[in-house]
Motif scaffolding. Structure first.
Motif, PDB file in Angstrom:
ATOM      1  N   ARG A 200       0.830  -1.202   0.000  1.00 56.57           N
ATOM      2  CA  ARG A 200       0.000   0.000   0.000  1.00 56.57           C
ATOM      3  C   ARG A 200       0.867   1.256   0.000  1.00 56.57           C
ATOM      4  O   ARG A 200       1.873   1.324   0.705  1.00 56.57           O
ATOM      5  CB  ARG A 200      -0.926   0.005   1.228  1.00 56.57           C
ATOM      6  N   HIS A 201       0.447   2.237  -0.788  1.00 61.67           N
ATOM      7  CA  HIS A 201       1.148   3.521  -0.789  1.00 61.67           C
ATOM      8  C   HIS A 201       0.182   4.628  -0.418  1.00 61.67           C
ATOM      9  O   HIS A 201      -1.038   4.491  -0.580  1.00 61.67           O
ATOM     10  CB  HIS A 201       1.788   3.802  -2.156  1.00 61.67           C
ATOM     11  N   PHE A 202       0.727   5.726   0.093  1.00 60.70           N
ATOM     12  CA  PHE A 202      -0.086   6.854   0.523  1.00 60.70           C
ATOM     13  C   PHE A 202      -0.172   7.852  -0.626  1.00 60.70           C
ATOM     14  O   PHE A 202       0.814   8.504  -0.967  1.00 60.70           O
ATOM     15  CB  PHE A 202       0.531   7.497   1.765  1.00 60.70           C
ATOM     16  N   ALA A 203      -1.357   7.984  -1.211  1.00 59.09           N
ATOM     17  CA  ALA A 203      -1.545   8.807  -2.412  1.00 59.09           C
ATOM     18  C   ALA A 203      -1.766  10.273  -2.038  1.00 59.09           C
ATOM     19  O   ALA A 203      -2.876  10.793  -2.102  1.00 59.09           O
ATOM     20  CB  ALA A 203      -2.719   8.279  -3.235  1.00 59.09           C
ATOM     21  N   ILE A 204      -0.691  10.948  -1.673  1.00 61.69           N
ATOM     22  CA  ILE A 204      -0.797  12.304  -1.159  1.00 61.69           C
ATOM     23  C   ILE A 204      -0.457  13.374  -2.192  1.00 61.69           C
ATOM     24  O   ILE A 204      -0.833  14.537  -2.044  1.00 61.69           O
ATOM     25  CB  ILE A 204       0.128  12.474   0.073  1.00 61.69           C
ATOM     26  N   PRO A 229      -5.825   9.949   1.193  1.00 59.62           N
ATOM     27  CA  PRO A 229      -6.143  10.721   2.398  1.00 59.62           C
ATOM     28  C   PRO A 229      -7.426  11.530   2.235  1.00 59.62           C
ATOM     29  O   PRO A 229      -7.885  11.772   1.115  1.00 59.62           O
ATOM     30  CB  PRO A 229      -4.926  11.648   2.546  1.00 59.62           C
ATOM     31  N   ASP A 230      -7.981  11.942   3.349  1.00 57.86           N
ATOM     32  CA  ASP A 230      -9.158  12.800   3.342  1.00 57.86           C
ATOM     33  C   ASP A 230      -8.749  14.146   2.735  1.00 57.86           C
ATOM     34  O   ASP A 230      -7.803  14.778   3.223  1.00 57.86           O
ATOM     35  CB  ASP A 230      -9.647  13.003   4.781  1.00 57.86           C
ATOM     36  N   PRO A 231      -9.410  14.608   1.677  1.00 56.39           N
ATOM     37  CA  PRO A 231      -9.012  15.862   1.036  1.00 56.39           C
ATOM     38  C   PRO A 231      -9.079  17.073   1.958  1.00 56.39           C
ATOM     39  O   PRO A 231      -8.406  18.072   1.728  1.00 56.39           O
ATOM     40  CB  PRO A 231     -10.004  15.995  -0.128  1.00 56.39           C
ATOM     41  N   PRO A 237      -0.274  16.241   9.086  1.00 60.33           N
ATOM     42  CA  PRO A 237       0.568  15.053   9.307  1.00 60.33           C
ATOM     43  C   PRO A 237       0.009  14.096  10.340  1.00 60.33           C
ATOM     44  O   PRO A 237       0.343  12.913  10.333  1.00 60.33           O
ATOM     45  CB  PRO A 237       1.909  15.660   9.759  1.00 60.33           C
ATOM     46  N   ALA A 238      -0.876  14.587  11.236  1.00 65.01           N
ATOM     47  CA  ALA A 238      -1.507  13.690  12.209  1.00 65.01           C
ATOM     48  C   ALA A 238      -2.424  12.716  11.476  1.00 65.01           C
ATOM     49  O   ALA A 238      -2.484  11.513  11.804  1.00 65.01           O
ATOM     50  CB  ALA A 238      -2.304  14.507  13.232  1.00 65.01           C
ATOM     51  N   HIS A 239      -3.138  13.216  10.472  1.00 61.96           N
ATOM     52  CA  HIS A 239      -4.013  12.365   9.657  1.00 61.96           C
ATOM     53  C   HIS A 239      -3.181  11.378   8.857  1.00 61.96           C
ATOM     54  O   HIS A 239      -3.536  10.197   8.762  1.00 61.96           O
ATOM     55  CB  HIS A 239      -4.837  13.246   8.710  1.00 61.96           C
ATOM     56  N   TRP A 240      -2.074  11.851   8.297  1.00 65.21           N
ATOM     57  CA  TRP A 240      -1.202  10.954   7.531  1.00 65.21           C
ATOM     58  C   TRP A 240      -0.746   9.792   8.410  1.00 65.21           C
ATOM     59  O   TRP A 240      -0.814   8.627   8.000  1.00 65.21           O
ATOM     60  CB  TRP A 240       0.040  11.686   7.034  1.00 65.21           C
ATOM     61  N   THR A 241      -0.262  10.142   9.597  1.00 65.66           N
ATOM     62  CA  THR A 241       0.261   9.124  10.509  1.00 65.66           C
ATOM     63  C   THR A 241      -0.816   8.112  10.888  1.00 65.66           C
ATOM     64  O   THR A 241      -0.576   6.903  10.918  1.00 65.66           O
ATOM     65  CB  THR A 241       0.815   9.790  11.784  1.00 65.66           C
ATOM     66  N   SER A 263       8.266  14.191   9.094  1.00 66.45           N
ATOM     67  CA  SER A 263       9.419  13.926   9.973  1.00 66.45           C
ATOM     68  C   SER A 263       9.394  14.844  11.191  1.00 66.45           C
ATOM     69  O   SER A 263       9.674  14.410  12.316  1.00 66.45           O
ATOM     70  CB  SER A 263      10.721  14.122   9.194  1.00 66.45           C
ATOM     71  N   ILE A 264       9.059  16.107  10.966  1.00 65.66           N
ATOM     72  CA  ILE A 264       8.999  17.074  12.077  1.00 65.66           C
ATOM     73  C   ILE A 264       7.883  16.677  13.039  1.00 65.66           C
ATOM     74  O   ILE A 264       8.059  16.707  14.267  1.00 65.66           O
ATOM     75  CB  ILE A 264       8.764  18.492  11.538  1.00 65.66           C
ATOM     76  N   TYR A 265       6.746  16.285  12.497  1.00 69.34           N
ATOM     77  CA  TYR A 265       5.613  15.910  13.345  1.00 69.34           C
ATOM     78  C   TYR A 265       5.931  14.687  14.196  1.00 69.34           C
ATOM     79  O   TYR A 265       5.601  14.639  15.392  1.00 69.34           O
ATOM     80  CB  TYR A 265       4.391  15.611  12.469  1.00 69.34           C
TER      81      TYR A 265
END
Length: 267
Positions: A200-204, A229-231, A237-241, A263-265
């Motif tokens: 799976r990849h994250f389609a951002i 992700p949710d548009p 980044p919290a949603h990404w994680t 990375s910062i998050y």
């Protein structure tokens, strides 16, 4: 000379590039990975068979209407399906930034001689009046109807993708991309990183960028799955994680700035 040799070695593709178009890749993937997961969005999982059925359905509805079709949609399975439908119908798709202005939209449509726009109601206010009769709103599309649509045969030396760059004149510059170059690139990426079926990849990545071709099409070369992700939380980044952990995402492909934010998050 050593520098040039390193460039040539990096750009070389050991795998033989097949004589197949992007539409052909889609057809192959829909058949070969029919029962595998293809797209995950807002907690819903779609198999390759699900996406294929809806893509063929929409392709049958737009076939013959346009050689160039603009796609202006927020990230969702409908965005992906619209792109697939254009390719299966033998057309060329032009993905547009959802932050596009009315003037930019009109310029892109006129500059590429697009004769169809697939979009949603959220963008109605920026659509040129003289293009309304060439606009297909996704709310008017019935993807549940049965279809016997047969994909239009295309060749991989044709161009079926148009990407708009920022240009040097202040106006978008439309660039045509041939299928064979995209196929070669996607195969090289798969070979270089060893992507496996089911990963799976994250389609951002923004659909209007050339990197987004991997998000929308590249994973189909190996039977992967796109987690969209949710548009409304594209820059969160919290949603990404949360999504990465929940769906065990193993592939990240984006502009460096997004990886820096992540990375910062995560510290």
């Amino acid at each position: 000379e050593n520098y040039l040799n390193r460039i040539n070695e990096t750009n070389s593709v050991k795998t033989e590039v097949p004589d197949i178009s992007l539409a052909g890749i889609l057809e192959m993937a829909f058949r070969k990975y029919a029962d595998k997961q293809a797209i995950i969005h807002k907690e819903k999982i779609y198999t390759y068979a699900d996406i294929g059925k809806m893509s063929y359905c929409l392709a049958g509805q737009i076939s013959g209407r346009s050689s160039v079709t603009a796609v202006l949609l927020f990230k969702s399975e409908l965005q992906f399906i619209s792109i697939y439908a254009v390719l299966l119908s033998g057309g060329c798709y032009m993905p547009l930034d959802t932050g596009i202005s009315r003037d930019e939209l009109e310029y892109c449509l006129n500059n590429t001689e697009a004769s169809l726009l697939i979009t949603s109601e959220e963008f109605r206010s920026i659509i040129p009046e003289n293009f309304m009769d060439k606009t297909l709103f996704v709310s008017d599309i019935d993807l549940s109807r049965e279809t016997d649509f047969e994909p239009v045969r295309t060749v991989n030396t044709d161009c079926h993708v148009i990407i708009n760059t920022s240009g040097t004149t202040g106006k978008p510059k439309s660039v045509l991309l041939r299928d064979n170059g995209i196929v070669s690139c996607m195969l090289s990426v798969r070979e270089r990183f060893g992507f496996m079926e089911g990963e799976r990849h994250f389609a951002i990545t923004n659909i209007c960028h050339d990197m987004a071709i991997f998000d929308t099409i590249g994973f189909m070369f190996y039977g992967g799955c796109a987690v969209i992700p949710d548009p409304r939380r594209l820059n969160d980044p919290a949603h990404w994680t949360e999504q990465i952990k929940k769906y065990q995402v193993s592939i990240w492909e984006s502009a460096p700035s997004f990886m820096e934010m992540l990375s910062i998050y995560r510290g």
